[in-house]
Design an enzyme around this catalytic site. Structure first.
Site, short mmCIF file in Angstrom:
data_model
loop_
_atom_site.label_atom_id
_atom_site.label_comp_id
_atom_site.label_asym_id
_atom_site.label_seq_id
_atom_site.Cartn_x
_atom_site.Cartn_y
_atom_site.Cartn_z
CE LYS A 175 4.36 5.19 41.46
NZ LYS A 175 3.26 4.50 40.78
NE ARG A 231 18.00 19.26 18.74
CZ ARG A 231 17.78 20.38 19.44
NH1 ARG A 231 17.37 21.44 18.84
NH2 ARG A 231 18.01 20.43 20.74
CB THR A 232 15.81 12.54 19.61
OG1 THR A 232 17.11 13.08 19.35
CG2 THR A 232 15.79 11.09 19.20
NE ARG A 244 18.24 11.29 23.76
CZ ARG A 244 18.42 12.44 23.13
NH1 ARG A 244 18.34 13.59 23.81
NH2 ARG A 244 18.70 12.47 21.84
CG HIS A 255 21.79 10.03 18.98
ND1 HIS A 255 20.57 9.54 18.56
CD2 HIS A 255 21.55 11.32 19.35
CE1 HIS A 255 19.65 10.48 18.71
NE2 HIS A 255 20.22 11.58 19.18
#
Ligand code: CP
Length: 330
Positions: A108, A79-80, A129, A157
């Site tokens: 890396k 969703r986000t 995120r 959030h």
């Protein structure tokens, strides 16, 4: 030999063309709901409402034409991530999508600050995120362009909480006077941490229903207590269901448990079924940030009080509003 000096205009922190520098939130990071006042929320929801009208009337428009969003996700998201892409594209902008950091130079060993400083060379705003609490705040320390926190571990959030509050307003017409019951994993569920804090700006009563080991963090309860918010904790839903206006259900966050047996013991502690909904008010809403696993059975989806799919759509309008605002176009 003389050292190369970058032209002055390249050191400007933001692209200046057509941006409204006096616009609220222009160039600001969105890290925590604690940065918002109630007036800010009224403004954000006004812009989100306009975005909704525009999408319904014309689908897409060129408010952010020429702007680029870097969508940097160190954790899975449906969703986000996709709503930020949709938001940017409906506003005429484009997206650099790094949905699987394992295909980026993070594998890396590149640090978060270096990754952020790289992406801001190409993009105007970064949505991040990350599994670590505080990661968005760390990124913001290094970034000249706005960072939007799309979830930092078990921390916050904020854009989810904004869309949750927008959902409540759109569905029930007001926030003041409501009883909101949060159910499930209140310890690791970052959406409820942010939502509880945002709701403390309104006149609400909060009930927390959870297994004893998944209670709302003490610092959040203390923070709201200091603001005079009425709060009560339960380990069963029955005592508070009939008085609840908003039932906000969360998934038990399997990925945050160190001990898998502890997760197995609580994963289906609460399940919302049509039989449970029969005990709830006629005028109330059932919300969930999704994904759901065990917490709400699919038979509940046909109940008009089940607002969770509408909630996802409201997220598009709120995220359009936030992108337009931090880029100085709202
Ligand atoms: N609600 C939410 O954050 O969903 P995603 O994990 O799919 O982005």
């Amino acid at each position: 030999m003389a050292r190369f000096q970058p032209p002055q205009r390249y050191s400007s922190p933001h692209l200046p063309f057509g941006d409204r520098r006096d616009a609220p939130f222009y160039g600001r990071h969105i890290i925590s709901v604690r940065q918002f006042s109630r007036d800010d929320l009224t403004y954000i929801f006004g812009v989100a409402h306009e975005m909704r009208e525009m999408v319904m009337r014309i689908g897409a428009f060129d408010l952010l034409k020429g702007k680029i969003l870097a969508n940097l996700f160190y954790e899975p998201s449906t969703r986000t991530a996709s709503s930020f892409v949709a938001a940017m594209e409906r506003l005429g902008g484009s997206v650099i999508a790094i949905n699987e950091v394992r295909y980026s130079s993070v594998t890396k060993g590149e640090s978060l600050p270096d990754t952020v400083r790289t992406l801001e060379a190409y993009a105007d705003v970064i949505v991040l995120r990350h599994p670590q609490q505080g990661a968005a705040a760390l990124a913001a320390k290094y970034a000249r362009k706005p960072i939007i926190n799309a979830g930092d571990g078990a921390g916050e959030h904020p854009t989810q909480a904004l869309l949750d509050l927008f959902t409540i307003r759109e569905e029930l017409g007001t926030v003041d006077g409501l009883t909101v019951t949060m159910l499930g994993d209140l310890r690791y569920g970052r959406t409820v941490h942010s939502l509880a804090r945002l709701l403390s700006l309104y006149r609400v009563r909060l009930n927390y229903v959870s297994p004893p080991n998944l209670r709302m963090p003490r610092e959040i309860v203390a923070e709201l207590e200091a603001k005079g918010v009425p709060q009560a904790e339960y380990d069963r839903l029955e005592p508070v269901l009939a008085e609840t206006d908003v039932l906000y259900v969360t998934r038990v966050q399997k990925e945050r448990f160190d001990d898998p047996t502890e997760y197995e013991q609580v994963k289906d502690a609460f399940v919302i079924t049509p039989q449970v909904m029969a005990q709830a008010k006629e005028r109330m809403i059932l919300m969930h940030p999704f994904p759901r696993v065990y917490e709400i059975t699919e038979e509940v989806d046909a109940d008009p009080r089940a607002a969770y799919f509408r909630q996802m759509e409201y997220g598009l309008y709120v995220r359009m509003a936030l992108l337009a605002m931090v880029l100085g176009k709202a």
